[in-house]
Each structure stands twice: as structure tokens, then as C-alpha cells.
Design an enzyme around this catalytic site. Sequence first.
Site, PDB file in Angstrom:
ATOM      1  N   TYR A   1     -56.134  52.713 112.430  1.00  0.00           N
ATOM      2  CA  TYR A   1     -55.392  51.747 111.619  1.00  0.00           C
ATOM      3  C   TYR A   1     -55.249  52.341 110.230  1.00  0.00           C
ATOM      4  O   TYR A   1     -56.239  52.773 109.631  1.00  0.00           O
ATOM      5  CB  TYR A   1     -56.168  50.422 111.544  1.00  0.00           C
TER       6      TYR A   1
ATOM      7  N   GLU B   1     -47.780  49.642 106.924  1.00  0.00           N
ATOM      8  CA  GLU B   1     -48.904  49.606 107.860  1.00  0.00           C
ATOM      9  C   GLU B   1     -48.565  50.351 109.147  1.00  0.00           C
ATOM     10  O   GLU B   1     -47.479  50.175 109.691  1.00  0.00           O
ATOM     11  CB  GLU B   1     -49.224  48.141 108.198  1.00  0.00           C
TER      12      GLU B   1
END
Length: 376
Positions: free
Chosen positions: A101, A189
Site C-alpha cells: 500500500y 493512492e
Amino acid sequence: MELYEYQAKELFRKFSIHVPAGTLHENAEDIYSSHHLAGNRLVVKAQVHTGGRGKAGGVKIVNSIAEAFTSAGEILSMTIRGLPVRKVLVEEALSFSRELYLAITLDRDRACDLVMLSAQGGMDIEEIAGNSPASVIKIDIHPHLGLQEYQIRELIHSLSLDASDRMELAAVIRKLYRFYNETDATLAEINPLVLCKGTFVAADAKVVIDDNSLYRHPEFRSLRDINEDDPLEREAHHRGLAYVRLDGDIGIIGNGAGLVMATLDIISQEGGRPANFLDIGGGAKADVVRKSLEVVLQDPDVKGILVNVFGGITRCDEVARGIIDAMEQLEVKIPLVIKLCGTGEDEGREMLRGAGIVPVAEIVEGARRIIGLVRN
Ligand code: GDP
Ligand code: MN
């Protein structure tokens, strides 16, 4: 402005961030035109402005073009978190061993940008971040100094990776940071960021661009999808009104952004929930007031309306006339509470009383009254 995954990935490509080869489709039949995608394993992904598509069934891995066709048909008929799926992205499926992530975002509370990295990316990141916050490393970016090399080293050394993979990851972080700054993003992201044969590839992309920066990004104008805008907001903006829809049930109309926001606060403080922000501006004439009421009344969630006007250059009698016009022309079945003070207040209140509306003298009292009326 939130971008779709396919739009964000197109921009990533320009910043040399690796993304899978893919094609975008509005109907399933067109998928057959994408058989130039190498291999047979494909992933079909719903393009909607929301996360959690994987869990909602909006991301399917398939083994042939024919299966992709079937899955695309299913996904295109889905509604994910209230959003109808209008487009699907078909990509070559990636084989990977790890899902990371990586995100850069603006942390408004700390008043700086922030890099977040976790070895445990994928669909459960929210849960993981909630249950074991230590597994997500966060680094503040100094607003003047920017992201420093030592901070990147700190980030990459927190993960157990081969030396060469670390260097690769450092390069991705640098590129994403450049992307974030140059596009005026407030969120960039990548979840998951996957390691494929020694290269990091963005399997997903979520990007939000700061609306206040759009004036200097004419290249992003075409990325806005008006289908995604709230239809009432679109209509209000079309009529030249400063209107923002909220999720409560009390419609608010006032003059001046500060006064309207204070009115929203008072409603919340008194236990109510505002349905919108609507600023009629300075010097509004009766027709603007009528138009405003028309827009607020179109919101099916609105169960009552509070009007709060301070007459300066705006005249209270003009506002009263607008309200009365609206009441005559539209069928108003919900309660209205009105507070007028300042220029022309006596005339304004007199006109309202003549039309059977009792104005309130004080705004907290007005807030309580409309909340009580809506509850009953
Ligand atoms: P989200 O649920 O809206 O965040 O959608 P994602 O694009 O992140 O997809 C959900 C999950 O599907 C990811 O976390 C991956 O585990 C998986 N996934 C996405 N793309 C691929 C791919 O190309 N290959 C494989 N094997 N899995 C993928
Ligand atoms: Mn994702």
C-alpha cells in the site's frame, strides 16, 4: 475532483509509474476488440468513484476474452455503493507475490502532506490500519523542504525487501511524489502496488485533484464526469446559485457564505441536520430568492427550510417578496421559518405576516423552531 482508475493510470504513465496494459469499454461487446492484450488472464474492473469495488464484486479475474465479455456484462449492470457502473477497464492480469500500500495525501489536521506505506496492501487495508496501526508507516512531508531522501530510506527500510527491490520502491515513491505535486493532488493512492518480476506496478490507482487548482490545469477539464455530479448541484450551479448539497433534512438559505455556514453550525448545535448550503449573495433580488427556494424544494430529503437573511445591501423586503412569490407559484407543503433583520426588516416582516408567515426574531430560536417542526 476524483479521477477514475483508468484516468489516474493514464496520468501515472506520463510520470513513468508502471501500470498494466488495458482498454476501456462502455459495453461488453467491445471487449473483443481488446484481444490484443497479451495472454488470456485478464482482469475486468468497474470504473466508479468509490473504493471497495473488489469486495462488491466489481473486480473479476478471468481466463479468456469470452469470460471477460460475460464478467463485463455483469459488472456493467451493477450499482456499487449507489453508483451505476458505466465503464469497465479490462487489463492484463498481473501475477504477483506481494501487495503493498502506498499513498500520499494531505493531512489537514497536521497541516502537511503525508506518505503512507504498508507491506500489507490489498482489499483489507482499512481493517489492517485500524487493528494494527503500526503496520502502516506514516511520514510527514515538510511543506518547504519537501520529501527528503532520508525519509524515503526510512520508508523502504521498514519493509523486508531485496536491495534491488528497495531501490525500485524508492524510485516509485519519488515518482508518485512528483506526480502528487505537479498535478496538485490531495490524494495519490496505489493499493495494491505489486511486485511483478522485479518491477513495481500500480494495480489500482485512486487520485483526487484539488478543485481549487483546476484553473491552472486546463488539461484536466475533460476528465470531469458530469454524470457523477449531484443533479441538484448541477441545476443550482446552472442557475448561478452557490449551492452545496449535504445529507440532512433542513434546507438552509442565507446571504453571505459566513452567515450561511454559521447557520449550518447552529442547526447542528441544536441537534438538527442541514440539507444544504445555499448563499444567495449580496444584493439578491426577489427572483434569486424564488429560484433558491425552488432548488431547495426539489430536494426530496428536505422536510423544512430555514431562511436567515441579514439585510445590508440585500433588502429584507426583496427577500420577503421572493419568498411570497415562491409560495404562490409553487406548492409548498413543508414548514418554513424565516429570520430577517437589517435593511428593510420592518417592511419585510410585515409582508411575511400578511402572507401568513410568522418571522422569528432570533436565529437560535429559529433553528429550534424548524427542528421541532421537522421532527413532528
Ligand atoms: P478496489 O477493491 O476498489 O480497491 O479494487 P482493486 O483494483 O484494488 O482490486 C481489488 C483486488 O483485486 C486487489 O487488491 C488485488 O488483490 C486484486 N487484483 C487487482 N488487479 C489484479 C491483477 O491484475 N491480478 C491479480 N492477481 N489480482 C488483482
Ligand atoms: Mn484498491
